[in-house]
Design a protein around this motif. Sequence first.
Motif, PDB file in Angstrom:
ATOM      1  N   LEU A   1       0.846  -1.191   0.000  1.00  0.00           N
ATOM      2  CA  LEU A   1       0.000   0.000   0.000  1.00  0.00           C
ATOM      3  C   LEU A   1       0.888   1.251   0.000  1.00  0.00           C
ATOM      4  O   LEU A   1       0.622   2.225  -0.675  1.00  0.00           O
ATOM      5  CB  LEU A   1      -0.880  -0.014   1.258  1.00  0.00           C
TER       6      LEU A   1
ATOM      7  N   PRO B   1      -1.182  -4.074   2.537  1.00  0.00           N
ATOM      8  CA  PRO B   1      -2.576  -3.903   2.944  1.00  0.00           C
ATOM      9  C   PRO B   1      -2.920  -4.768   4.151  1.00  0.00           C
ATOM     10  O   PRO B   1      -2.594  -5.952   4.181  1.00  0.00           O
ATOM     11  CB  PRO B   1      -3.368  -4.365   1.710  1.00  0.00           C
TER      12      PRO B   1
ATOM     13  N   GLY C   1      -3.081   3.595  -2.855  1.00  0.00           N
ATOM     14  CA  GLY C   1      -4.420   3.461  -2.277  1.00  0.00           C
ATOM     15  C   GLY C   1      -5.461   3.226  -3.349  1.00  0.00           C
ATOM     16  O   GLY C   1      -5.256   3.544  -4.526  1.00  0.00           O
ATOM     17  N   ALA C   2      -6.622   2.668  -2.918  1.00  0.00           N
ATOM     18  CA  ALA C   2      -7.673   2.311  -3.870  1.00  0.00           C
ATOM     19  C   ALA C   2      -8.221   3.525  -4.600  1.00  0.00           C
ATOM     20  O   ALA C   2      -8.606   3.442  -5.762  1.00  0.00           O
ATOM     21  CB  ALA C   2      -8.791   1.594  -3.131  1.00  0.00           C
TER      22      ALA C   2
ATOM     23  N   ASP D   1      -6.824   9.758   2.881  1.00  0.00           N
ATOM     24  CA  ASP D   1      -6.593   8.306   2.914  1.00  0.00           C
ATOM     25  C   ASP D   1      -5.588   7.885   3.974  1.00  0.00           C
ATOM     26  O   ASP D   1      -5.514   6.716   4.337  1.00  0.00           O
ATOM     27  CB  ASP D   1      -6.045   7.844   1.547  1.00  0.00           C
TER      28      ASP D   1
ATOM     29  N   ASN E   1     -12.562   7.258   6.941  1.00  0.00           N
ATOM     30  CA  ASN E   1     -12.362   5.927   6.396  1.00  0.00           C
ATOM     31  C   ASN E   1     -11.029   5.786   5.645  1.00  0.00           C
ATOM     32  O   ASN E   1     -11.000   5.420   4.477  1.00  0.00           O
ATOM     33  CB  ASN E   1     -13.553   5.604   5.475  1.00  0.00           C
TER      34      ASN E   1
ATOM     35  N   GLU F   1      -7.163   4.478   4.533  1.00  0.00           N
ATOM     36  CA  GLU F   1      -6.602   3.137   4.275  1.00  0.00           C
ATOM     37  C   GLU F   1      -5.405   2.872   5.177  1.00  0.00           C
ATOM     38  O   GLU F   1      -5.096   1.740   5.495  1.00  0.00           O
ATOM     39  CB  GLU F   1      -6.178   3.037   2.816  1.00  0.00           C
TER      40      GLU F   1
ATOM     41  N   LEU G   1      -7.742  -1.777   8.140  1.00  0.00           N
ATOM     42  CA  LEU G   1      -6.700  -0.743   8.054  1.00  0.00           C
ATOM     43  C   LEU G   1      -5.305  -1.312   7.907  1.00  0.00           C
ATOM     44  O   LEU G   1      -5.019  -2.399   8.375  1.00  0.00           O
ATOM     45  CB  LEU G   1      -6.660   0.024   9.381  1.00  0.00           C
ATOM     46  N   SER G   2      -4.431  -0.510   7.314  1.00  0.00           N
ATOM     47  CA  SER G   2      -2.996  -0.764   7.428  1.00  0.00           C
ATOM     48  C   SER G   2      -2.470   0.248   8.436  1.00  0.00           C
ATOM     49  O   SER G   2      -2.967   1.366   8.517  1.00  0.00           O
ATOM     50  CB  SER G   2      -2.306  -0.523   6.090  1.00  0.00           C
TER      51      SER G   2
END
Length: 451
Positions: free
Chosen positions: A13, A49, A85-86, A118, A197, A199, A231-232
């Motif tokens: 990630l 991740p 990140g996504a 993020d 929210n 990551e 979470l990471s």
Amino acid sequence: MADGASRAGAEPLLSVRDLRKHYPITEGLLSREVGSTKAVDGVSFDVYPGETLGLVGESGCGKSTVAKSIVRLEEPTGGEVRFNGASRGETGAGGGDGPHPNDVTRFDRAELKSFRRDVQMVFQDPTSSFDPRMTVGSSVAEMLLVHGMTDGETRRAIVEDLLERVGLSASDYDRYPHEFSGGQKQRIALARALVLNPELVIADEPVSALDVSVQAKVLSLIDELQSAFGLSLLFISHDMSVIRRICDRVAVMYLGEIVEVGPVADVFADPQHPYTEALLSAVPRPDPRADPDRIELTGTVPDPADPPSGCRFHTRCHRVVQPEGVDVEQSAWRRVLDFRERLRDGDLEVDAGAADRTAASGGPSAAGVRAEFDLPERLGDERAERALEAAIERLVAGDEAAAIERLSEVFRTPCETTVPEWTDHGGGHGSACIRHRSAELSDDLEGIETD
Ligand code: ADP
């Protein structure tokens, strides 16, 4: 803590590569730059991740500067920070096709704003993290407002729900920071970190300011939240016992560099770098008498403006290597090198110290010097003993330069001239110590001889 399998084959990630942060040291009215503090000096690691990576090391070794440089609260001097990140690309932010896609160090303002949604930080001091004039609910809800959630009722509902998930109650929304204990404030800080929210959460010594009993509860909460939110975590701590409790992998940092990385189970069971060994040895045990071999980490972290040459840990290392042909008992070797270092630094008050121990002559004696600097009465190695004896003789005669010269003939270590290379121990465990390289070389040589 995540299960290790989640990492297999996954793309990191966060990838930090050769990250550097040097603070200029200036002098005079014109602020002329006369040097730099190398707080972070070529650090690389990945966060996968769902995992918790610990970053551990003594105070002042550069951990906070790594964290701040990743989120660009401090501008890095060099290196790359890639965030995969996504939402990258979705928004266009940071996901561009340029030569450095996803490199946080090159993000523009909009990209940075999106990245900072993020990636959230939690700091050590829960008190200074909150505006005392704002209710804690508004402090958390403000994050939603800044990132575009205009509907006040929805904001309140989200925050109330989060307060409950961190072990407080919805009605705490309207209370002020001073009404909460340190542990409760840190729970609210976690709620604030999670409200967008993210990551990745970077937690910088999040439990160090709390009582031990409260620490355990907040650590359990972090663990729960990590699973619940997928979470990471990059978890910074100076405390190995906290790292063991919460992390999947750990990176050990010394004086701006990473010296060992690996899964927590492997690093704790079989530390490869002497610095890691020393940190582990400092973890309190229920019965200290059960551990007579405790390694004492002497001295303080050297000045990052002028780090030691070769391996930066060599000035404190209990395993500091002896040159070919020298065979001195290891703890005596360490003490003679310390003695040599103090001589070089001009940090010896030999007259005052040693004279006290010499009843007969009233002046300093060789035995007095040995006692004063905790040197053995004799070294087992003849050549080394002769050099030490000659050096002490010169010192007693008041000729420090000649003493240093005699000592330097034998008391040299390859650790001060060789920069250690990274050695892979398998299973994601690696470290940088020249002892591994010499062991590998001698294994190779043995192989050649027996073939
Ligand atoms: P840690 O988090 O491991 O305690 P830090 O990252 O806070 O270490 O500090 C690393 C080194 O960088 C220390 O020597 C510290 O004094 C120095 N340092 C940190 N911030 C600054 C700054 N803003 N200006 C100059 N030196 C700094």
